[in-house]
Design a protein around this motif. Structure first.
Motif, PDB file in Angstrom:
ATOM      1  N   ALA A 230      73.712  33.612  86.812  1.00 30.83           N
ATOM      2  CA  ALA A 230      72.516  34.223  86.220  1.00 30.83           C
ATOM      3  C   ALA A 230      71.389  34.270  87.250  1.00 30.83           C
ATOM      4  O   ALA A 230      70.644  35.253  87.329  1.00 30.83           O
ATOM      5  CB  ALA A 230      72.080  33.436  84.987  1.00 30.83           C
ATOM      6  N   HIS A 231      71.257  33.212  88.052  1.00 26.96           N
ATOM      7  CA  HIS A 231      70.234  33.191  89.104  1.00 26.96           C
ATOM      8  C   HIS A 231      70.472  34.331  90.108  1.00 26.96           C
ATOM      9  O   HIS A 231      69.557  35.068  90.466  1.00 26.96           O
ATOM     10  CB  HIS A 231      70.261  31.827  89.816  1.00 26.96           C
ATOM     11  N   GLU A 232      71.718  34.479  90.539  1.00 27.81           N
ATOM     12  CA  GLU A 232      72.028  35.537  91.514  1.00 27.81           C
ATOM     13  C   GLU A 232      71.863  36.922  90.888  1.00 27.81           C
ATOM     14  O   GLU A 232      71.346  37.843  91.533  1.00 27.81           O
ATOM     15  CB  GLU A 232      73.448  35.363  92.069  1.00 27.81           C
ATOM     16  N   LEU A 233      72.283  37.056  89.626  1.00 26.87           N
ATOM     17  CA  LEU A 233      72.117  38.341  88.943  1.00 26.87           C
ATOM     18  C   LEU A 233      70.634  38.682  88.798  1.00 26.87           C
ATOM     19  O   LEU A 233      70.242  39.847  88.907  1.00 26.87           O
ATOM     20  CB  LEU A 233      72.806  38.304  87.562  1.00 26.87           C
ATOM     21  N   ALA A 234      69.806  37.650  88.582  1.00 27.99           N
ATOM     22  CA  ALA A 234      68.360  37.890  88.476  1.00 27.99           C
ATOM     23  C   ALA A 234      67.814  38.479  89.777  1.00 27.99           C
ATOM     24  O   ALA A 234      66.982  39.392  89.747  1.00 27.99           O
ATOM     25  CB  ALA A 234      67.634  36.596  88.127  1.00 27.99           C
ATOM     26  N   HIS A 235      68.292  37.993  90.930  1.00 25.72           N
ATOM     27  CA  HIS A 235      67.880  38.603  92.205  1.00 25.72           C
ATOM     28  C   HIS A 235      68.190  40.105  92.196  1.00 25.72           C
ATOM     29  O   HIS A 235      67.413  40.912  92.694  1.00 25.72           O
ATOM     30  CB  HIS A 235      68.640  37.971  93.379  1.00 25.72           C
ATOM     31  N   CYS A 236      69.358  40.464  91.643  1.00 32.12           N
ATOM     32  CA  CYS A 236      69.770  41.883  91.617  1.00 32.12           C
ATOM     33  C   CYS A 236      68.894  42.675  90.650  1.00 32.12           C
ATOM     34  O   CYS A 236      68.388  43.741  91.006  1.00 32.12           O
ATOM     35  CB  CYS A 236      71.238  42.025  91.201  1.00 32.12           C
ATOM     36  N   LEU A 259      69.177  33.533 103.468  1.00 32.79           N
ATOM     37  CA  LEU A 259      68.150  32.604 103.050  1.00 32.79           C
ATOM     38  C   LEU A 259      68.329  32.197 101.586  1.00 32.79           C
ATOM     39  O   LEU A 259      68.118  31.051 101.218  1.00 32.79           O
ATOM     40  CB  LEU A 259      66.841  33.343 103.238  1.00 32.79           C
ATOM     41  N   THR A 260      68.752  33.141 100.802  1.00 35.09           N
ATOM     42  CA  THR A 260      68.944  32.880  99.380  1.00 35.09           C
ATOM     43  C   THR A 260      69.906  31.722  99.178  1.00 35.09           C
ATOM     44  O   THR A 260      69.647  30.821  98.411  1.00 35.09           O
ATOM     45  CB  THR A 260      69.497  34.135  98.688  1.00 35.09           C
ATOM     46  N   GLN A 261      71.008  31.738  99.920  1.00 30.62           N
ATOM     47  CA  GLN A 261      71.983  30.665  99.750  1.00 30.62           C
ATOM     48  C   GLN A 261      71.386  29.337 100.202  1.00 30.62           C
ATOM     49  O   GLN A 261      71.660  28.302  99.627  1.00 30.62           O
ATOM     50  CB  GLN A 261      73.239  30.966 100.538  1.00 30.62           C
ATOM     51  N   ILE A 281      60.136  34.487  95.316  1.00 34.06           N
ATOM     52  CA  ILE A 281      61.350  35.191  94.901  1.00 34.06           C
ATOM     53  C   ILE A 281      62.308  34.231  94.201  1.00 34.06           C
ATOM     54  O   ILE A 281      62.881  34.546  93.161  1.00 34.06           O
ATOM     55  CB  ILE A 281      61.994  35.880  96.129  1.00 34.06           C
ATOM     56  N   GLU A 282      62.447  33.029  94.733  1.00 35.35           N
ATOM     57  CA  GLU A 282      63.334  32.045  94.099  1.00 35.35           C
ATOM     58  C   GLU A 282      62.807  31.611  92.734  1.00 35.35           C
ATOM     59  O   GLU A 282      63.566  31.448  91.787  1.00 35.35           O
ATOM     60  CB  GLU A 282      63.550  30.835  95.013  1.00 35.35           C
ATOM     61  N   ARG A 283      61.481  31.443  92.640  1.00 36.18           N
ATOM     62  CA  ARG A 283      60.886  31.078  91.347  1.00 36.18           C
ATOM     63  C   ARG A 283      61.150  32.172  90.324  1.00 36.18           C
ATOM     64  O   ARG A 283      61.535  31.902  89.191  1.00 36.18           O
ATOM     65  CB  ARG A 283      59.371  30.907  91.496  1.00 36.18           C
TER      66      ARG A 283
HETATM   67 ZN   LIG Z   1      68.129  32.591  94.931  1.00 33.57          ZN
END
Ligand SMILES: [Zn+2]
Length: 359
Positions: A230-236, A259-261, A281-283
């Motif tokens: 869900a976190h990764e999908l949110a980035h998308c 960086l995301t990883q 972005i992470e928040r």
């Molecule tokens: Zn992330």
């Protein structure tokens, strides 16, 4: 130094050296015949591949409801899907003959494409498709021994074309019997998924595809993996990758994926903490991911626990964690988001992140 003393000092070390040399020469290690080695290599490769394929099937199943339940958030990047993953006997290029043999042993292709994953609740699942079914016809385009390589090669393209229809007629082969079924494609977020066969605990995305390492898949239980997805999908869905490249030039596309990883892992976060954009972005991804889970019908309670669990690992690995406690912040953010979602549920409000406008 007295010559006598020198000699006595030399003698023990000389003896040790001699013993070592003699020791090496005297033990008799069993020989490994090359034919036995080939068999064992094959067995281990089959095991590794089958672990990989079953993890992909599991991830596919965990991601599916998130893709199907969040088309409103996917901003024009939706697609139609049956909810299956399939593979063909010679479908992937670049495989060695040993790898091809291992795949043959796992899938029992008999020359046909095999469905190895069917997401629960997907159109294929509803229509009765099962894992290990072989695809023998799509519409009136049928597999035959003479057309096998053409059929297998162009199956993905043909399925894509058929997906535009309201219904995709499939014929499948199972335990020597054939079944015809009509599968109604579903509209889902068009985000792909792949497994990286390495043991570090990482996940990342390039905005169109989510990559999860085998290490992460094996380390986390189902609902923890779903939280990560869900976190990764949110980035998308939030268009983070595009936004980051527009703000910082073309070069950042890969940087952000990388960086995301790292940010996800937390331990190396401090090195990147000067980059305010990446923190925000992470928040955002953490916050929005809870809404993606809620809209896909999942409880958001306890999702924050993953940060406590991964924090143990991060603390153990890196003293940086003590000076830059990022995991606690993420834990609290997810906890507060859960409370916010619960309030909205009770008040009958739409489950949309605060400040977000859905196009
Ligand atoms: Zn992330």
């Amino acid at each position: 130094m007295n010559p006598h003393n020198y000699a006595t000092k030399l003698i023990p070390s000389f003896s040790v050296t001699v013993l070592l040399i003699v020791g090496c020469a005297s033990i008799d290690v069993p020989r490994v015949p090359s034919d036995e080695l080939a068999v064992e290599r094959q067995l281990q490769l089959e095991h590794t591949l089958s672990v990989g394929f079953s993890q992909i099937a599991r991830l596919h199943d965990l991601l599916w409801p998130l893709l199907q339940g969040n088309t409103d958030f996917c901003r024009g990047m939706t697609t139609r899907s049956l909810g299956i993953r399939h593979t063909s006997p010679r479908g992937e290029t670049g495989l060695s003959s040993v790898e091809l043999k291992a795949r043959d042993a796992i899938f029992n292709f008999n020359g046909r494409p095999v469905i190895y994953a069917v997401a629960k609740g997907s159109p294929a699942d509803v229509a009765g498709v099962q894992p290990n079914d072989r695809i023998v016809a799509v519409g009136n385009w049928t597999w035959t021994a003479t057309s096998a390589s053409e059929f297998n090669r162009s199956l993905p393209r043909r399925l894509d074309v058929m997906m535009r229809r309201d219904s995709v007629p499939l014929e499948i082969e199972r335990d020597g019997e054939r079944f015809r079924m009509n599968v109604t494609p579903a509209r889902v977020c068009g985000v792909k998924l792949s497994l990286k066969p390495t043991l570090e605990v990482q996940a990342r995305t390039n905005g169109r595809e989510i990559l999860v390492t085998l290490g992460m898949a094996e380390r986390l239980d189902d609902e923890q993996v779903r939280t990560v997805l869900a976190h990764e999908l949110a980035h998308c869905t939030m268009g983070h990758i595009t936004r980051a490249s527009v703000n910082s030039g073309v070069g950042l596309l890969f940087d952000l994926a990388f960086l995301t990883q790292r940010v996800w892992l937390g331990g190396v976060f401090s090195r990147l903490s000067r980059d305010a954009m990446s923190i925000n972005i992470e928040r955002e991804a953490d916050y929005a991911s809870m809404y993606l889970l809620a809209n896909a019908g999942f409880d958001t309670a306890g999702r924050a626990e993953i940060w406590r669990e991964l924090a143990d690992e991060v603390t153990f690995r890196s003293s940086l964690f003590n000076t830059h406690p990022y995991s606690p912040e993420r834990y609290l953010l997810l906890t507060k988001t859960h409370e916010e979602i619960e309030r909205k549920r009770q008040q009958g409000q739409p489950l949309v992140p605060n400040g977000m406008r859905i196009r």
